[in-house]
Enzyme design. Sequence first.
Site, PDB file in Angstrom:
ATOM      1  N   TYR A  10      45.962  42.345  19.558  1.00  0.00           N
ATOM      2  CA  TYR A  10      44.505  42.397  19.337  1.00  0.00           C
ATOM      3  C   TYR A  10      43.943  43.784  19.664  1.00  0.00           C
ATOM      4  CZ  TYR A  10      39.587  41.054  19.743  1.00  0.00           C
ATOM      5  OH  TYR A  10      38.224  40.962  19.588  1.00  0.00           O
ATOM      6  N   LYS A  58      42.169  46.469  17.130  1.00  0.00           N
ATOM      7  CA  LYS A  58      40.755  46.833  17.290  1.00  0.00           C
ATOM      8  C   LYS A  58      40.606  48.347  17.549  1.00  0.00           C
ATOM      9  CE  LYS A  58      38.816  42.758  16.646  1.00  0.00           C
ATOM     10  NZ  LYS A  58      37.986  42.481  15.458  1.00  0.00           N
TER      11      LYS A  58
HETATM   12  P1  NAD Z   1      34.993  33.059  15.941  1.00  0.00           P
HETATM   13  O1  NAD Z   1      36.307  33.676  16.274  1.00  0.00           O
HETATM   14  O2  NAD Z   1      34.600  31.838  16.683  1.00  0.00           O
HETATM   15  O3  NAD Z   1      34.915  32.737  14.389  1.00  0.00           O
HETATM   16  C1  NAD Z   1      35.704  33.446  13.487  1.00  0.00           C
HETATM   17  C2  NAD Z   1      35.270  33.141  12.069  1.00  0.00           C
HETATM   18  O4  NAD Z   1      36.148  33.868  11.204  1.00  0.00           O
HETATM   19  C3  NAD Z   1      35.383  31.671  11.668  1.00  0.00           C
HETATM   20  O5  NAD Z   1      34.168  31.259  11.069  1.00  0.00           O
HETATM   21  C4  NAD Z   1      36.538  31.672  10.660  1.00  0.00           C
HETATM   22  O6  NAD Z   1      36.396  30.698   9.652  1.00  0.00           O
HETATM   23  C5  NAD Z   1      36.449  33.080  10.084  1.00  0.00           C
HETATM   24  N1  NAD Z   1      37.696  33.552   9.478  1.00  0.00           N
HETATM   25  C6  NAD Z   1      38.948  33.373   9.949  1.00  0.00           C
HETATM   26  N2  NAD Z   1      39.841  33.886   9.083  1.00  0.00           N
HETATM   27  C7  NAD Z   1      39.133  34.411   8.051  1.00  0.00           C
HETATM   28  C8  NAD Z   1      39.497  35.049   6.830  1.00  0.00           C
HETATM   29  N3  NAD Z   1      40.786  35.258   6.514  1.00  0.00           N
HETATM   30  N4  NAD Z   1      38.504  35.445   5.992  1.00  0.00           N
HETATM   31  C9  NAD Z   1      37.210  35.231   6.302  1.00  0.00           C
HETATM   32  N5  NAD Z   1      36.807  34.617   7.440  1.00  0.00           N
HETATM   33  C10 NAD Z   1      37.762  34.203   8.295  1.00  0.00           C
HETATM   34  O7  NAD Z   1      33.833  34.169  16.064  1.00  0.00           O
HETATM   35  P2  NAD Z   1      33.631  35.324  17.152  1.00  0.00           P
HETATM   36  O8  NAD Z   1      34.307  34.988  18.436  1.00  0.00           O
HETATM   37  O9  NAD Z   1      32.181  35.630  17.137  1.00  0.00           O
HETATM   38  O10 NAD Z   1      34.453  36.564  16.551  1.00  0.00           O
HETATM   39  C11 NAD Z   1      34.004  37.292  15.429  1.00  0.00           C
HETATM   40  C12 NAD Z   1      34.555  38.704  15.493  1.00  0.00           C
HETATM   41  O11 NAD Z   1      34.124  39.329  16.703  1.00  0.00           O
HETATM   42  C13 NAD Z   1      36.085  38.820  15.480  1.00  0.00           C
HETATM   43  O12 NAD Z   1      36.467  39.951  14.727  1.00  0.00           O
HETATM   44  C14 NAD Z   1      36.408  39.027  16.942  1.00  0.00           C
HETATM   45  O13 NAD Z   1      37.629  39.707  17.139  1.00  0.00           O
HETATM   46  C15 NAD Z   1      35.237  39.884  17.369  1.00  0.00           C
HETATM   47  N6  NAD Z   1      34.987  39.892  18.808  1.00  0.00           N
HETATM   48  C16 NAD Z   1      34.781  38.709  19.475  1.00  0.00           C
HETATM   49  C17 NAD Z   1      34.569  38.727  20.835  1.00  0.00           C
HETATM   50  C18 NAD Z   1      34.359  37.449  21.631  1.00  0.00           C
HETATM   51  O14 NAD Z   1      34.491  37.476  22.860  1.00  0.00           O
HETATM   52  N7  NAD Z   1      34.002  36.348  20.982  1.00  0.00           N
HETATM   53  C19 NAD Z   1      34.568  39.954  21.533  1.00  0.00           C
HETATM   54  C20 NAD Z   1      34.763  41.140  20.813  1.00  0.00           C
HETATM   55  C21 NAD Z   1      34.982  41.089  19.452  1.00  0.00           C
END
Ligand code: NAD
Length: 245
Positions: A142, A146
Amino acid sequence: TDRLKGKRALITAAGQGIGRATAEMFIAEGAELVATDLNADLLDGLDCETAALDVRNDAQVREIIDRVRPTVLFNCAGFVHHGTALDASDDDWAFGFDLNVHAMFRTIRAALPHMLAAGGGSIINMSSACSSVIGAPNRFVYGTTKAAVIGLTKSVAVDYIKQGIRCNAICPGTVESPSWHDRVKALGEEMGSYDKALEAFVSRQPMGRVATAKEIAALVTYLASDESAFTTGHPHIIDGGWSGQ
Ligand code: NAD
């Protein structure tokens, strides 16, 4: 309420978490939004055009982006692999890079000609504080992906700066979302206690809490709007002080 008026925007992974909170804010700020997700059912209830989009599928990406012609693109889709270098398989690595990095190449490659034709645009890429900013335990694949997002962002920013296209990355700390709840549950099973797992996630945030998705959406909205016209090529850290100590 009209900070994004006149902007045609596309969001990937808008079904839940940060993507959904951002879709809601974009709509409230007057954007003409197409919200997409791998799972189109998750887009129910959003007051905008919606479409199923798997960002790993280049034909689908091209078809939707050529139809929508967005001048704001929020690449939010991403996946968290749990484990160290010894836990990760080649397949984990390939999947992580395909979804977290290559997918952004696909959407940006499809969107750039439309942004060039429109005279500009704003691309926002989802990175993480866990990247080149800071290392986090069990985030080998991851964090590597990133960090790559930040390099990709800087490359696009420098190549298109003269054509009015801005490209920024955002680097959140831990954010409450459905997949985060799953990660706490999984760690809880590993540690034998849900509360201990929750404490492990929360304690690394010096503010003593994780972020709401809405707090991250506010940064994306700023970067999508003309208010941020003087910033491009940067990782914007929003991590509750995690990396800023
Ligand atoms: P989440 O992980 O709960 O939801 C992810 C969404 O991505 C889902 O709706 C899923 O259907 C969709 N998805 C999965 N595979 C896909 C594909 N191939 N094409 C299109 N959509 C797809 O949401 P989150 O935790 O808010 O994370 C969203 C982004 O933010 C991610 O890139 C994650 O790495 C990043 N992020 C999250 C956090 C955290 O702590 N939640 C922190 C930093 C970065």
